[in-house]
Design a protein around this motif. Structure first.
Motif, PDB file in Angstrom:
ATOM      1  N   VAL A 285       0.847  -1.206   0.000  1.00 38.51           N
ATOM      2  CA  VAL A 285       0.000   0.000   0.000  1.00 38.51           C
ATOM      3  C   VAL A 285       0.880   1.252   0.000  1.00 38.51           C
ATOM      4  O   VAL A 285       0.623   2.218  -0.733  1.00 38.51           O
ATOM      5  CB  VAL A 285      -0.963  -0.017   1.214  1.00 38.51           C
ATOM      6  CG1 VAL A 285      -1.651   1.335   1.364  1.00 38.51           C
ATOM      7  CG2 VAL A 285      -2.007  -1.123   1.054  1.00 38.51           C
ATOM      8  N   ALA A 286       1.957   1.204   0.807  1.00 42.19           N
ATOM      9  CA  ALA A 286       2.835   2.382   0.867  1.00 42.19           C
ATOM     10  C   ALA A 286       3.477   2.646  -0.498  1.00 42.19           C
ATOM     11  O   ALA A 286       3.593   3.788  -0.935  1.00 42.19           O
ATOM     12  CB  ALA A 286       3.912   2.169   1.932  1.00 42.19           C
ATOM     13  N   GLU A 287       3.864   1.570  -1.191  1.00 44.00           N
ATOM     14  CA  GLU A 287       4.582   1.768  -2.447  1.00 44.00           C
ATOM     15  C   GLU A 287       3.660   2.066  -3.632  1.00 44.00           C
ATOM     16  O   GLU A 287       3.975   2.882  -4.491  1.00 44.00           O
ATOM     17  CB  GLU A 287       5.430   0.526  -2.768  1.00 44.00           C
ATOM     18  CG  GLU A 287       6.363   0.779  -3.952  1.00 44.00           C
ATOM     19  CD  GLU A 287       7.326  -0.369  -4.188  1.00 44.00           C
ATOM     20  OE1 GLU A 287       8.029  -0.334  -5.199  1.00 44.00           O
ATOM     21  OE2 GLU A 287       7.359  -1.311  -3.362  1.00 44.00           O
ATOM     22  N   HIS A 288       2.503   1.383  -3.645  1.00 44.59           N
ATOM     23  CA  HIS A 288       1.672   1.473  -4.867  1.00 44.59           C
ATOM     24  C   HIS A 288       0.269   2.031  -4.636  1.00 44.59           C
ATOM     25  O   HIS A 288      -0.490   2.177  -5.595  1.00 44.59           O
ATOM     26  CB  HIS A 288       1.495   0.069  -5.483  1.00 44.59           C
ATOM     27  CG  HIS A 288       2.772  -0.629  -5.798  1.00 44.59           C
ATOM     28  ND1 HIS A 288       3.568  -0.284  -6.854  1.00 44.59           N
ATOM     29  CD2 HIS A 288       3.399  -1.673  -5.179  1.00 44.59           C
ATOM     30  CE1 HIS A 288       4.632  -1.083  -6.891  1.00 44.59           C
ATOM     31  NE2 HIS A 288       4.542  -1.930  -5.885  1.00 44.59           N
ATOM     32  N   GLY A 289      -0.120   2.258  -3.374  1.00 46.13           N
ATOM     33  CA  GLY A 289      -1.535   2.529  -3.089  1.00 46.13           C
ATOM     34  C   GLY A 289      -1.998   3.928  -3.463  1.00 46.13           C
ATOM     35  O   GLY A 289      -3.180   4.180  -3.595  1.00 46.13           O
ATOM     36  N   GLY A 290      -1.058   4.858  -3.603  1.00 41.42           N
ATOM     37  CA  GLY A 290      -1.471   6.227  -3.898  1.00 41.42           C
ATOM     38  C   GLY A 290      -1.865   6.966  -2.625  1.00 41.42           C
ATOM     39  O   GLY A 290      -1.559   6.536  -1.516  1.00 41.42           O
ATOM     40  N   GLU A 291      -2.575   8.076  -2.835  1.00 45.19           N
ATOM     41  CA  GLU A 291      -2.858   8.980  -1.714  1.00 45.19           C
ATOM     42  C   GLU A 291      -4.269   8.781  -1.172  1.00 45.19           C
ATOM     43  O   GLU A 291      -5.115   8.173  -1.817  1.00 45.19           O
ATOM     44  CB  GLU A 291      -2.739  10.419  -2.214  1.00 45.19           C
ATOM     45  CG  GLU A 291      -1.404  10.741  -2.821  1.00 45.19           C
ATOM     46  CD  GLU A 291      -1.487  12.024  -3.630  1.00 45.19           C
ATOM     47  OE1 GLU A 291      -0.918  13.020  -3.188  1.00 45.19           O
ATOM     48  OE2 GLU A 291      -2.149  12.008  -4.694  1.00 45.19           O
ATOM     49  N   ASN A 292      -4.495   9.403   0.005  1.00 45.33           N
ATOM     50  CA  ASN A 292      -5.872   9.504   0.479  1.00 45.33           C
ATOM     51  C   ASN A 292      -6.666  10.342  -0.524  1.00 45.33           C
ATOM     52  O   ASN A 292      -6.127  11.260  -1.139  1.00 45.33           O
ATOM     53  CB  ASN A 292      -5.920  10.227   1.832  1.00 45.33           C
ATOM     54  CG  ASN A 292      -5.197   9.461   2.907  1.00 45.33           C
ATOM     55  OD1 ASN A 292      -5.068   8.239   2.826  1.00 45.33           O
ATOM     56  ND2 ASN A 292      -4.713  10.161   3.906  1.00 45.33           N
ATOM     57  N   ARG A 293      -7.934  10.026  -0.641  1.00 42.91           N
ATOM     58  CA  ARG A 293      -8.729  10.755  -1.641  1.00 42.91           C
ATOM     59  C   ARG A 293     -10.175  10.869  -1.195  1.00 42.91           C
ATOM     60  O   ARG A 293     -10.635  10.101  -0.329  1.00 42.91           O
ATOM     61  CB  ARG A 293      -8.674  10.030  -2.977  1.00 42.91           C
ATOM     62  CG  ARG A 293      -9.490   8.755  -3.002  1.00 42.91           C
ATOM     63  CD  ARG A 293      -8.917   7.733  -3.906  1.00 42.91           C
ATOM     64  NE  ARG A 293      -7.643   7.249  -3.394  1.00 42.91           N
ATOM     65  CZ  ARG A 293      -7.055   6.118  -3.753  1.00 42.91           C
ATOM     66  NH1 ARG A 293      -7.588   5.364  -4.656  1.00 42.91           N
ATOM     67  NH2 ARG A 293      -5.936   5.728  -3.230  1.00 42.91           N
ATOM     68  N   ILE A 294     -10.860  11.809  -1.822  1.00 42.79           N
ATOM     69  CA  ILE A 294     -12.317  11.894  -1.636  1.00 42.79           C
ATOM     70  C   ILE A 294     -12.962  11.511  -2.962  1.00 42.79           C
ATOM     71  O   ILE A 294     -12.553  11.996  -4.023  1.00 42.79           O
ATOM     72  CB  ILE A 294     -12.746  13.314  -1.217  1.00 42.79           C
ATOM     73  CG1 ILE A 294     -12.370  13.536   0.257  1.00 42.79           C
ATOM     74  CG2 ILE A 294     -14.235  13.520  -1.425  1.00 42.79           C
ATOM     75  CD1 ILE A 294     -12.788  14.884   0.797  1.00 42.79           C
ATOM     76  N   VAL A 295     -13.940  10.621  -2.876  1.00 38.56           N
ATOM     77  CA  VAL A 295     -14.673  10.220  -4.082  1.00 38.56           C
ATOM     78  C   VAL A 295     -16.073  10.822  -3.985  1.00 38.56           C
ATOM     79  O   VAL A 295     -16.804  10.570  -3.020  1.00 38.56           O
ATOM     80  CB  VAL A 295     -14.734   8.682  -4.203  1.00 38.56           C
ATOM     81  CG1 VAL A 295     -15.506   8.288  -5.462  1.00 38.56           C
ATOM     82  CG2 VAL A 295     -13.324   8.094  -4.238  1.00 38.56           C
ATOM     83  N   VAL A 296     -16.407  11.632  -4.968  1.00 46.98           N
ATOM     84  CA  VAL A 296     -17.695  12.340  -4.970  1.00 46.98           C
ATOM     85  C   VAL A 296     -18.600  11.688  -6.000  1.00 46.98           C
ATOM     86  O   VAL A 296     -18.244  11.579  -7.175  1.00 46.98           O
ATOM     87  CB  VAL A 296     -17.500  13.826  -5.331  1.00 46.98           C
ATOM     88  CG1 VAL A 296     -18.832  14.564  -5.277  1.00 46.98           C
ATOM     89  CG2 VAL A 296     -16.467  14.472  -4.422  1.00 46.98           C
TER      90      VAL A 296
END
Ligand SMILES: Nc1ncnc2c1ncn2[C@@H]1O[C@H](COP(=O)(O)OP(=O)(O)OP(=O)(O)O)[C@@H](O)[C@H]1O
Length: 350
Positions: free
Chosen positions: A214-225
């Motif tokens: 997750v750290a390497e490939h998961g990307g960032e926190n996000r909001i899905v609208v």
């Protein structure tokens, strides 16, 4: 550290279909290793390769030996399809398999381990799907194996039963048992496994601990609208918000300085820390974007799978083609265990 399982450049083809395309893998003793991937990724074929129930190119060893010669008492294998005799109760089934070993575990303890103490007298045919699967898991435990190989062990089991099974597998691993399991369920893999192998199209795309992946490939926190795409009188009346096209909504939010991605009728706003959620909601209102709901998401293994393989693991993957392969080993692998008179041992799943 002893190696429980080693696979080197394992290939398996069915006609012109490549089920395993050069898989190399090693699992240490005492590790919980989850193979994840959508339908058709090659999980079952790899399990069968590792347990010596399908012909392969490449090398496989189990505790340093060929799967064909390693002591069966060291293994417990649950295949994806395993259908024990239906007219036996759960207790009789577990006792039957226990009777095939010189030094089996106590049947009542095994039944308690898999949460069947209260339903042990029910015939297999009258058990629920989840109870049946637990009975089958119990059958793999009777010889106190050093290596447990479980192909989708939690299929059909309800959330509470899954939690119990996860706890049981964690306890077994704490006691030194190696566990290799397959699952489509990324959350399950994330919760249970020390390491995860992401299998896609017969290849291992990545192997590591869930946290490292997750750290390497998961990307960032996000909001899905979740955008409102049809004009809604309710929305307009209550908030004055209109329903711009998804593209216009993305442009409007982009101008507020957010990194926005449009996915169909969802806006994904990347790089949002928990404390920034409120300001994003304010920006959505200020720009007049109408939405049905929004969700703040932290990256997980599903995101990793998508990033690494370009495929969604929950999408079901490719449909499984009808078998055109008539190898006898494949037929045998689906067959319930038979007692081995010569060794006094069972292959619960081979
Ligand atoms: N006996 C067979 N004959 C022909 N093709 C097969 C056979 N067994 C598997 N395959 C093919 O090999 C590929 C991998 O199948 P496999 O069953 O290993 O996938 P899987 O990841 O376990 O899928 P699922 O999650 O649906 O169990 C698929 O394309 C499948 O169609």
């Amino acid at each position: 550290m002893e190696r429980a399982l080693v696979a080197e450049d394992v290939r398996r083809e069915y006609g012109d279909r490549v089920a395993l395309d050069g898989v190399s893998l090693s699992v240490d003793a005492g590790e919980v290793f989850a193979l994840v991937g959508p339908n058709g990724a090659g999980k079952t074929t790899l399990v069968r390769a590792l347990t010596g129930t399908t012909d392969i190119d490449g090398e496989v060893s189990v505790f340093g030996e060929s799967p064909a010669t390693v002591a069966k008492s060291r293994l417990g294998v649950l295949p994806q399809e395993f259908t024990p005799p239906e007219r036996l109760s759960a207790r009789e089934l577990v006792a039957y398999y226990a009777g095939l070993y010189d030094d089996p575990r106590d049947v009542e303890n095994v039944l308690a381990d898999v949460g069947l103490a209260d339903t042990a007298d029910t015939h297999y045919e009258n058990l629920s799907g989840g109870q049946r699967r637990r009975t089958c898991v119990g059958a793999t435990l009777v010889n106190d194996p050093d290596l447990l190989v479980l192909d989708e062990p939690t299929t059909g089991i309800d959330p509470a039963g899954r939690r119990d099974l996860r706890r049981l597998l964690a306890d077994l691993a704490d006691g030194g048992t190696t566990v290799l399991l397959t699952t489509h369920d990324m959350t399950e893999a994330e919760r249970l496994a020390d390491r995860v192998g992401l299998l896609a199209d017969g290849r291992l795309a990545a192997v590591d601990s869930p946290a490292a992946l997750v750290a390497e490939h998961g990307g960032e926190n996000r909001i899905v609208v979740d955008l409102v795409t049809e004009p809604s009188e309710d929305v307009a009346a209550t908030s004055g918000a209109t329903a711009p096209s998804p593209a216009a909504a993305a442009d409007a939010l982009d101008e507020t300085g957010h990194r926005v991605e449009l996915r169909d009728t969802e806006l994904v706003i990347h790089g949002i820390a928990a404390e920034e959620i409120g300001s994003v909601v304010d920006d959505l209102e200020d720009t007049g974007i109408a939405y049905d709901g929004l969700e703040w998401r932290q990256p997980d293994l599903e995101d990793v799978y998508l990033a690494v393989t370009g495929q969604a693991v929950t999408g079901g993957g490719e449909p499984i083609a009808e078998s055109t392969d008539t190898d006898s080993d494949d037929t045998e692998a689906e067959t319930p265990a038979k007692p081995s008179a010569s060794e006094g041992e069972t292959e619960v799943a081979q």
